[in-house]
Design an enzyme around this catalytic site. Structure first.
Site, PDB file in Angstrom:
ATOM      1  N   GLU A   1      -0.278  -9.374  -0.798  1.00 13.27           N
ATOM      2  CA  GLU A   1      -1.704  -9.704  -0.613  1.00 13.27           C
ATOM      3  C   GLU A   1      -2.428  -9.778  -1.952  1.00 13.27           C
ATOM      4  O   GLU A   1      -3.255 -10.666  -2.175  1.00 13.27           O
ATOM      5  CB  GLU A   1      -2.348  -8.666   0.320  1.00 13.27           C
ATOM      6  CG  GLU A   1      -1.850  -8.821   1.763  1.00 13.27           C
ATOM      7  CD  GLU A   1      -2.232  -7.660   2.667  1.00 13.27           C
ATOM      8  OE1 GLU A   1      -1.943  -6.501   2.309  1.00 13.27           O
ATOM      9  OE2 GLU A   1      -2.812  -7.901   3.736  1.00 13.27           O
TER      10      GLU A   1
ATOM     11  N   GLU B   1       4.232  -5.084   7.425  1.00 12.30           N
ATOM     12  CA  GLU B   1       3.420  -4.014   8.032  1.00 12.30           C
ATOM     13  C   GLU B   1       3.765  -3.781   9.499  1.00 12.30           C
ATOM     14  O   GLU B   1       3.630  -2.667   9.999  1.00 12.30           O
ATOM     15  CB  GLU B   1       1.919  -4.347   7.912  1.00 12.30           C
ATOM     16  CG  GLU B   1       1.361  -4.257   6.500  1.00 12.30           C
ATOM     17  CD  GLU B   1       1.486  -5.551   5.698  1.00 12.30           C
ATOM     18  OE1 GLU B   1       2.292  -6.443   6.076  1.00 12.30           O
ATOM     19  OE2 GLU B   1       0.774  -5.674   4.693  1.00 12.30           O
TER      20      GLU B   1
ATOM     21  N   ALA C   1       0.863  -1.186   0.000  1.00 16.46           N
ATOM     22  CA  ALA C   1       0.000   0.000   0.000  1.00 16.46           C
ATOM     23  C   ALA C   1       0.896   1.231   0.000  1.00 16.46           C
ATOM     24  O   ALA C   1       2.048   1.169   0.449  1.00 16.46           O
ATOM     25  CB  ALA C   1      -0.868  -0.008   1.247  1.00 16.46           C
TER      26      ALA C   1
ATOM     27  N   GLY D   1       0.678  -5.064   0.789  1.00 15.64           N
ATOM     28  CA  GLY D   1      -0.439  -5.196  -0.147  1.00 15.64           C
ATOM     29  C   GLY D   1      -0.033  -5.843  -1.463  1.00 15.64           C
ATOM     30  O   GLY D   1      -0.871  -6.442  -2.154  1.00 15.64           O
TER      31      GLY D   1
HETATM   32  N1  CAA Z   1       4.589   3.303  -0.246  1.00 19.25           N
HETATM   33  C1  CAA Z   1       4.994   4.482  -0.728  1.00 19.25           C
HETATM   34  N2  CAA Z   1       6.195   4.656  -1.318  1.00 19.25           N
HETATM   35  C2  CAA Z   1       7.000   3.604  -1.409  1.00 19.25           C
HETATM   36  C3  CAA Z   1       6.635   2.330  -0.913  1.00 19.25           C
HETATM   37  C4  CAA Z   1       5.351   2.202  -0.316  1.00 19.25           C
HETATM   38  N3  CAA Z   1       4.895   1.021   0.133  1.00 19.25           N
HETATM   39  N4  CAA Z   1       7.654   1.466  -1.132  1.00 19.25           N
HETATM   40  C5  CAA Z   1       8.620   2.175  -1.753  1.00 19.25           C
HETATM   41  N5  CAA Z   1       8.234   3.459  -1.901  1.00 19.25           N
HETATM   42  C6  CAA Z   1       8.967   4.556  -2.548  1.00 19.25           C
HETATM   43  C7  CAA Z   1      10.052   5.078  -1.604  1.00 19.25           C
HETATM   44  O1  CAA Z   1       9.532   6.007  -0.684  1.00 19.25           O
HETATM   45  C8  CAA Z   1      11.004   5.697  -2.602  1.00 19.25           C
HETATM   46  O2  CAA Z   1      10.470   6.936  -3.012  1.00 19.25           O
HETATM   47  P1  CAA Z   1      11.432   8.267  -3.003  1.00 19.25           P
HETATM   48  O3  CAA Z   1      12.478   7.944  -4.027  1.00 19.25           O
HETATM   49  O4  CAA Z   1      10.486   9.346  -3.410  1.00 19.25           O
HETATM   50  O5  CAA Z   1      11.981   8.374  -1.642  1.00 19.25           O
HETATM   51  C9  CAA Z   1      10.908   4.775  -3.808  1.00 19.25           C
HETATM   52  O6  CAA Z   1       9.680   4.067  -3.667  1.00 19.25           O
HETATM   53  C10 CAA Z   1      12.019   3.742  -3.866  1.00 19.25           C
HETATM   54  O7  CAA Z   1      12.042   3.063  -2.611  1.00 19.25           O
HETATM   55  P2  CAA Z   1      13.382   2.889  -1.747  1.00 19.25           P
HETATM   56  O8  CAA Z   1      14.312   4.044  -1.969  1.00 19.25           O
HETATM   57  O9  CAA Z   1      12.977   2.605  -0.351  1.00 19.25           O
HETATM   58  O10 CAA Z   1      13.985   1.595  -2.463  1.00 19.25           O
HETATM   59  P3  CAA Z   1      14.957   0.504  -1.830  1.00 19.25           P
HETATM   60  O11 CAA Z   1      15.397  -0.345  -2.971  1.00 19.25           O
HETATM   61  O12 CAA Z   1      15.998   1.111  -0.964  1.00 19.25           O
HETATM   62  O13 CAA Z   1      14.016  -0.378  -0.840  1.00 19.25           O
HETATM   63  C11 CAA Z   1      12.003  -1.582  -0.268  1.00 19.25           C
HETATM   64  C12 CAA Z   1      12.983  -1.146  -1.381  1.00 19.25           C
HETATM   65  C13 CAA Z   1      12.703  -2.563   0.670  1.00 19.25           C
HETATM   66  C14 CAA Z   1      10.829  -2.279  -0.951  1.00 19.25           C
HETATM   67  C15 CAA Z   1      11.533  -0.342   0.531  1.00 19.25           C
HETATM   68  O14 CAA Z   1      11.084   0.635  -0.390  1.00 19.25           O
HETATM   69  C16 CAA Z   1      10.407  -0.615   1.485  1.00 19.25           C
HETATM   70  O15 CAA Z   1      10.629  -1.163   2.561  1.00 19.25           O
HETATM   71  N6  CAA Z   1       9.155  -0.242   1.100  1.00 19.25           N
HETATM   72  C17 CAA Z   1       8.000  -0.381   1.966  1.00 19.25           C
HETATM   73  C18 CAA Z   1       7.502  -1.822   2.029  1.00 19.25           C
HETATM   74  C19 CAA Z   1       6.336  -1.926   2.988  1.00 19.25           C
HETATM   75  O16 CAA Z   1       6.428  -1.637   4.162  1.00 19.25           O
HETATM   76  N7  CAA Z   1       5.162  -2.355   2.455  1.00 19.25           N
HETATM   77  C20 CAA Z   1       3.946  -2.477   3.250  1.00 19.25           C
HETATM   78  C21 CAA Z   1       3.082  -1.258   3.059  1.00 19.25           C
HETATM   79  S1  CAA Z   1       1.660  -1.205   4.142  1.00 19.25           S
HETATM   80  C22 CAA Z   1       0.538  -2.250   3.463  1.00 19.25           C
HETATM   81  O17 CAA Z   1       0.736  -2.803   2.392  1.00 19.25           O
HETATM   82  C23 CAA Z   1      -0.734  -2.436   4.250  1.00 19.25           C
HETATM   83  C24 CAA Z   1      -1.618  -3.525   3.767  1.00 19.25           C
HETATM   84  O18 CAA Z   1      -1.666  -4.620   4.303  1.00 19.25           O
HETATM   85  C25 CAA Z   1      -2.504  -3.287   2.631  1.00 19.25           C
END
Ligand code: CAA
Length: 258
Positions: free
Chosen positions: A112, A132, A65, A109
């Site tokens: 999911e 999450e 998400a 998500g």
């Molecule tokens: N939401 C919004 N933006 C996101 C994102 C997310 N889930 N995942 C990545 N991005 C964005 C980052 O903010 C970044 O944007 P900027 O360049 O503007 O800063 C861009 O994508 C690239 O990401 P990273 O620089 O972090 O890339 P990385 O290669 O260093 O790391 C990653 C990759 C490990 C996937 C890391 O981005 C990460 O941990 N992302 C979040 C994953 C996460 O927590 N997902 C769960 C979301 S909550 C959910 O899904 C609830 C549900 O059950 C429905």
């Protein structure tokens, strides 16, 4: 239709939806999930489509998400708006066969939505996770339920409580993915599987999907009764007559999807 966050195309009887929000690793913002549900509705309504492939990029299927969108939300907003039920679950509600072709991150998500598909074909680069808990929440689009059913309680607990990622090999061993393929072959393998499915009778494929999905919710005896009734009903279809006649006549079947 022109979309901003996804791309769609058709190849023969296969519809392909590609997440296309590379700047955010295909994070599933409201606009993207709305477009996804519109694209699925269009493929559902198109009688020339027999199977859909849902995919992302080499780096990410979807990183979850959109955290930046979720950050400011409160309970009543989420409860009243309920975006997961309205749009995300359109994948789970899709009645035709749908395959997830996953490379790179399928997190939160993203994992999911992949699990809402009928099966997952994974590139060896795929990484699955429900991180999450690192954000102070738990999975909210079926992760605790579908992951537990897919990989069992122990691994689901491990994934959801530690937030660790599971590589493609472990995911295949655990039963989360049906096939593990070299990254370069991912779309070829997924398209070949989708074309094979789309060449069958569509109503029979849809009933098969429905029966397998219902196995996750019913007791064995109820599920078997459901299966038997549907199997018997299939003998009213033209495609059953054609499929069995084609076998007896040693020729390929030409299904009419009715
Ligand atoms: N939401 C919004 N933006 C996101 C994102 C997310 N889930 N995942 C990545 N991005 C964005 C980052 O903010 C970044 O944007 P900027 O360049 O503007 O800063 C861009 O994508 C690239 O990401 P990273 O620089 O972090 O890339 P990385 O290669 O260093 O790391 C990653 C990759 C490990 C996937 C890391 O981005 C990460 O941990 N992302 C979040 C994953 C996460 O927590 N997902 C769960 C979301 S909550 C959910 O899904 C609830 C549900 O059950 C429905």
């Amino acid at each position: 239709m022109a979309y901003q966050n996804i791309q769609t195309k058709t190849e023969g009887r296969v519809g392909v939806i590609t997440f296309d929000r590379p700047s955010a690793l295909n994070a599933l913002c409201d606009d993207l999930t709305r477009e996804l549900s519109e694209a699925l509705a269009a493929f559902e309504a198109d009688s020339d489509i027999g199977c859909v492939v849902l995919t992302g990029s080499a780096k990410a299927f979807a990183a979850g998400a959109d955290i930046k969108e979720l950050q400011g939300r409160d309970y009543i907003d989420l409860y009243m708006h309920d975006p997961f039920a309205k749009t995300w679950e359109s994948v789970a509600r899709f009645r035709k066969p749908i395959i997830a072709a996953v490379a790179g991150y399928a997190l939160g998500g993203g994992c999911e939505i992949a699990m809402m598909c009928d099966f997952i074909i994974a590139a060896e680069t795929a990484k699955f996770g429900q991180p999450e808990i690192n954000l102070g929440v738990m999975p909210g689009a079926g992760g605790t339920q579908r992951l537990a059913r897919a990989v069992g309680k122990a691994k689901a607990m491990d994934m959801c409580l530690t937030g660790r990622m599971m590589g493609a090999e472990e995911a295949e061993r655990a039963g989360l993915v049906s096939r593990l393929v070299p990254a370069d072959d991912l779309m070829d393998v997924a398209m070949e599987a989708a074309e094979a499915i789309a060449s069958k009778s569509l109503p029979i494929a849809m009933m098969t999907k429905e029966a397998i999905n219902i196995s996750q919710e019913l007791s064995l005896s109820e599920g078997i009764r459901f299966e038997r009734r549907v199997f018997q009903a299939q003998f009213t279809t033209e495609d059953q007559k054609e499929g069995m006649a084609a076998f007896a006549e040693k020729r390929s079947a030409h299904f009419k999807h009715r």
